[in-house]
Scaffold this motif. Structure first.
Motif, PDB file in Angstrom:
ATOM      1  N   ALA A  36       0.819  -1.170  -0.054  1.00 25.91           N
ATOM      2  CA  ALA A  36       0.062   0.044   0.099  1.00 25.91           C
ATOM      3  C   ALA A  36       0.835   1.541   0.077  1.00 25.91           C
ATOM      4  CB  ALA A  36      -0.958  -0.059   1.220  1.00 25.91           C
ATOM      5  N   SER A  37       1.650   1.184   0.698  1.00 24.53           N
ATOM      6  CA  SER A  37       2.648   2.400   0.669  1.00 24.53           C
ATOM      7  C   SER A  37       3.503   2.505  -0.488  1.00 24.53           C
ATOM      8  CB  SER A  37       3.715   2.167   2.103  1.00 24.53           C
ATOM      9  OG  SER A  37       3.341   2.139   3.278  1.00 24.53           O
ATOM     10  N   VAL A  50      -6.928   7.636  -8.749  1.00 27.75           N
ATOM     11  CA  VAL A  50      -6.665   6.346  -8.829  1.00 27.75           C
ATOM     12  C   VAL A  50      -5.855   5.571  -8.075  1.00 27.75           C
ATOM     13  CG1 VAL A  50      -6.726   4.605 -10.433  1.00 27.75           C
ATOM     14  CG2 VAL A  50      -8.219   6.646 -10.884  1.00 27.75           C
ATOM     15  N   LEU A  51      -4.552   6.241  -8.201  1.00 26.03           N
ATOM     16  CA  LEU A  51      -3.283   5.484  -7.384  1.00 26.03           C
ATOM     17  C   LEU A  51      -3.600   5.461  -5.907  1.00 26.03           C
ATOM     18  CD1 LEU A  51      -0.259   6.761  -9.651  1.00 26.03           C
ATOM     19  CD2 LEU A  51      -0.838   4.237  -9.099  1.00 26.03           C
ATOM     20  N   TRP A  58     -10.071  -3.155  -3.123  1.00 26.74           N
ATOM     21  CA  TRP A  58     -11.176  -2.822  -3.974  1.00 26.74           C
ATOM     22  C   TRP A  58     -10.582  -1.450  -5.074  1.00 26.74           C
ATOM     23  CZ3 TRP A  58     -15.134  -3.849  -6.560  1.00 26.74           C
ATOM     24  CH2 TRP A  58     -15.756  -2.747  -7.284  1.00 26.74           C
ATOM     25  N   GLY A  59      -9.569  -0.482  -4.292  1.00 23.73           N
ATOM     26  CA  GLY A  59      -8.915   0.386  -5.128  1.00 23.73           C
ATOM     27  C   GLY A  59      -8.103  -0.013  -6.152  1.00 23.73           C
ATOM     28  N   LEU A  70      -8.145   0.123 -10.204  1.00 22.83           N
ATOM     29  CA  LEU A  70      -6.945   0.568 -11.026  1.00 22.83           C
ATOM     30  C   LEU A  70      -6.588  -0.464 -11.946  1.00 22.83           C
ATOM     31  CD1 LEU A  70      -3.537   1.941  -9.658  1.00 22.83           C
ATOM     32  CD2 LEU A  70      -3.568   0.115 -11.259  1.00 22.83           C
ATOM     33  N   LEU A  71      -6.747  -1.810 -11.850  1.00 18.18           N
ATOM     34  CA  LEU A  71      -6.662  -2.655 -12.979  1.00 18.18           C
ATOM     35  C   LEU A  71      -7.479  -2.346 -14.088  1.00 18.18           C
ATOM     36  CD1 LEU A  71      -5.733  -5.831 -10.918  1.00 18.18           C
ATOM     37  CD2 LEU A  71      -4.130  -4.267 -12.254  1.00 18.18           C
ATOM     38  N   LEU A  72      -8.836  -2.040 -13.713  1.00 20.39           N
ATOM     39  CA  LEU A  72      -9.994  -2.068 -14.662  1.00 20.39           C
ATOM     40  C   LEU A  72      -9.931  -0.860 -15.491  1.00 20.39           C
ATOM     41  CD1 LEU A  72     -12.747  -3.280 -15.133  1.00 20.39           C
ATOM     42  CD2 LEU A  72     -13.943  -1.600 -13.712  1.00 20.39           C
TER      43      LEU A  72
END
Length: 493
Positions: A5-6, A27-28, A36-37, A41-43
């Motif tokens: 995450a960091s 988004v990042l 979920w975020g 991002l992949l989507l």
């Protein structure tokens, strides 16, 4: 997955070194908040290669917990120790003196006082009785291999169908005051009989028999050894051996039983579960060829498979039991002229016998089973029996087993996360960017240098997201550490 995450949070500051859509920053930042975020991002296919790898690691971390749970399995098993013991009898060799019941001037040696107590216990116990053996089992859960023990077995045969009845007139009273009444007499083929009305003497009231009993230490002679009288041959057991006692009883119904107590060897299996011993009889061995003054039973081969009854003990125990139950021929009557009728017991031990015969058709065999079972239980615990049959005591043990193959996936995730962290740390150092990752303070101090103009109200999230898609931002360094600067150009939608 805090390092991942960091790392994703730091990527947004690195990408801001060049002009990027403001929406990439958002988004990042959302991808750095959780799976979920990262999925979004992949989507949206934003953030570049390193962000893609970080998002994949963040999502994959959800499955790592399931893999770790499969690492260890728990199971229970039992270890055993040879410390369990169940008592067995291999010998009957009493040496104490006793007096015949009802014959205080006659005594003999060769009986154990514990066996006398056991006979009383069996006689006065409820029918059917429970006579359990106590085993030594430290853990409360034990098993034993099949074993033999010396025992006393009872067999009863119903002879009611062989009774013959005869009704006749019976005379009572004196010459001056004669009294005649009709009575019935029941007789067995061996001459044992159950008479009707009788008087103890001319002055006593009339009585009637309700039980007649005979016990013998010999299978063909129902007569106590010290009582003079005519012997009565056995009806059902004339060819039996290993005999302890024969008993013949005829009751008021009328019905009659002949029972035989014999020395036998019981083949048993045993287990103790939660401190409760369970024994089962697999087979019974009786040697009907044993008719001497002592017995030796050999149901199997081996050093622990010979059972002995010494001559003095055989004679003493048989004689005492015969006197205990009948003292030769014994009867129970009741005074028919009394209201209610008063029982007349020739021996007090006949009380539970008549109660058993009145209980049910199987009452008397059940009582004899009680006597045999009680004496068997005591026989197994006599002091001179020595060591019992050794078994296994089981102790529960919890086993923990590790399946290391389930760690391949979590370790792969950890290695990839560490690699990504190192790469982003190096890029951060090369670019001179501060490691702000997801710090809120970094956004507050180094956010936009000014508000976008000409974009209208942005108090709603959807309006802010639309504006972010149309704005370019770039991080520019200044004396205060730098700011995100709005570029002049807009993104083509």
């Amino acid at each position: 997955m805090v390092p991942v995450a960091s790392t994703i949070g730091q990527i947004k500051w690195l990408r801001a070194q060049n002009k990027r859509p403001m929406d990439d920053f958002r988004v990042l930042d959302e991808a750095s908040r959780g799976p979920w975020g990262s999925f979004l991002l992949l989507l949206r296919r934003r953030g570049g290669l390193f962000a893609f790898v970080g998002a994949m690691l963040s999502i994959s971390a959800l499955a790592s917990g399931a893999f770790v749970q499969q690492l260890v399995t728990y199971g229970s098993e039992f270890i055993n120790k040879s410390e369990a013991e169940v008592p067995v009898a291999r010998l009957l060799n009493g040496s104490e003196f006793f007096e015949y019941v009802g014959y205080s001037q006659s005594s003999e040696s060769g009986i154990d006082s514990q066996m006398i107590s056991a006979a009383y216990t069996g006689l006065y116990s409820p029918i059917p009785g429970t006579f359990n053996t106590t085993a030594t089992c430290a853990s409360g859960n034990c098993t034993w291999a099949p074993y033999y023990t010396l025992a006393i077995c009872n067999t009863c045969v119903n002879l009611t169908s062989q009774i013959k009845s005869h009704t006749f007139d019976k005379h009572f009273g004196s010459k001056d005051m004669p009294y005649t009444t009709s009575t019935t007499e029941y007789t067995l083929p061996n001459g044992f009989r159950f008479s009707g009305l009788f008087q103890f003497d001319p002055a006593s009231p009339l009585s009637t028999h309700i039980l007649n009993l005979s016990a013998s230490a010999h299978p063909t002679n129902f007569d106590h050894p010290v009582v003079q009288g005519n012997p009565l041959p056995s009806i059902a057991f004339s060819q039996k051996g290993s005999v302890l006692l024969g008993v013949l009883a005829i009751g008021l119904s009328p019905f009659t039983y002949e029972c035989l107590l014999q020395f036998c060897a019981l083949n048993m299996t045993a287990s103790q579960i939660n401190d409760t011993l369970q024994e089962k009889i697999s087979s019974t061995y009786i040697d009907n060829s044993q008719n001497g003054t002592s017995y030796e039973l050999s149901p199997c081969a081996g050093p622990n498979c010979t059972f002995q009854i010494t001559d003095q003990t055989l004679k003493g125990t048989s004689s005492w039991l015969a006197s205990f139950l009948a003292a030769g021929n014994a009867s129970v009557g009741k005074f028919v002229e009394k209201i209610p009728p008063v029982p007349v017991y020739e021996k007090p031990e006949l009380g539970p016998i008549i109660n058993a015969m009145n209980l049910s058709v199987s009452g008397f065999p059940g009582l004899m089973d009680n006597v045999a079972a009680s004496m068997t239980q005591t026989l197994r615990t006599l002091p001179y029996q020595g060591e019992g049959w050794i078994g296994y005591s089981y102790y529960p043990v919890t086993r923990i087993q590790a399946h290391w193959r389930w760690l391949i996936f979590p370790f792969a995730l950890l290695l990839m996360s560490l690699t990504l962290l190192i790469v982003i740390a190096m890029k951060t150092q090369q670019s001179g960017t501060a490691p702000w990752t997801n710090s809120v303070l970094a956004i507050l101090f180094h956010g936009l240098d000014r508000q976008p103009r000409g974009q209208g109200s942005r108090h709603r999230m959807d309006l802010m997201e639309n504006s972010a898609r149309n704005l370019l931002v770039e991080f520019q360094t200044d004396y205060g550490g730098g700011h995100l600067v709005l570029a002049e150009e807009t993104v083509e939608r």
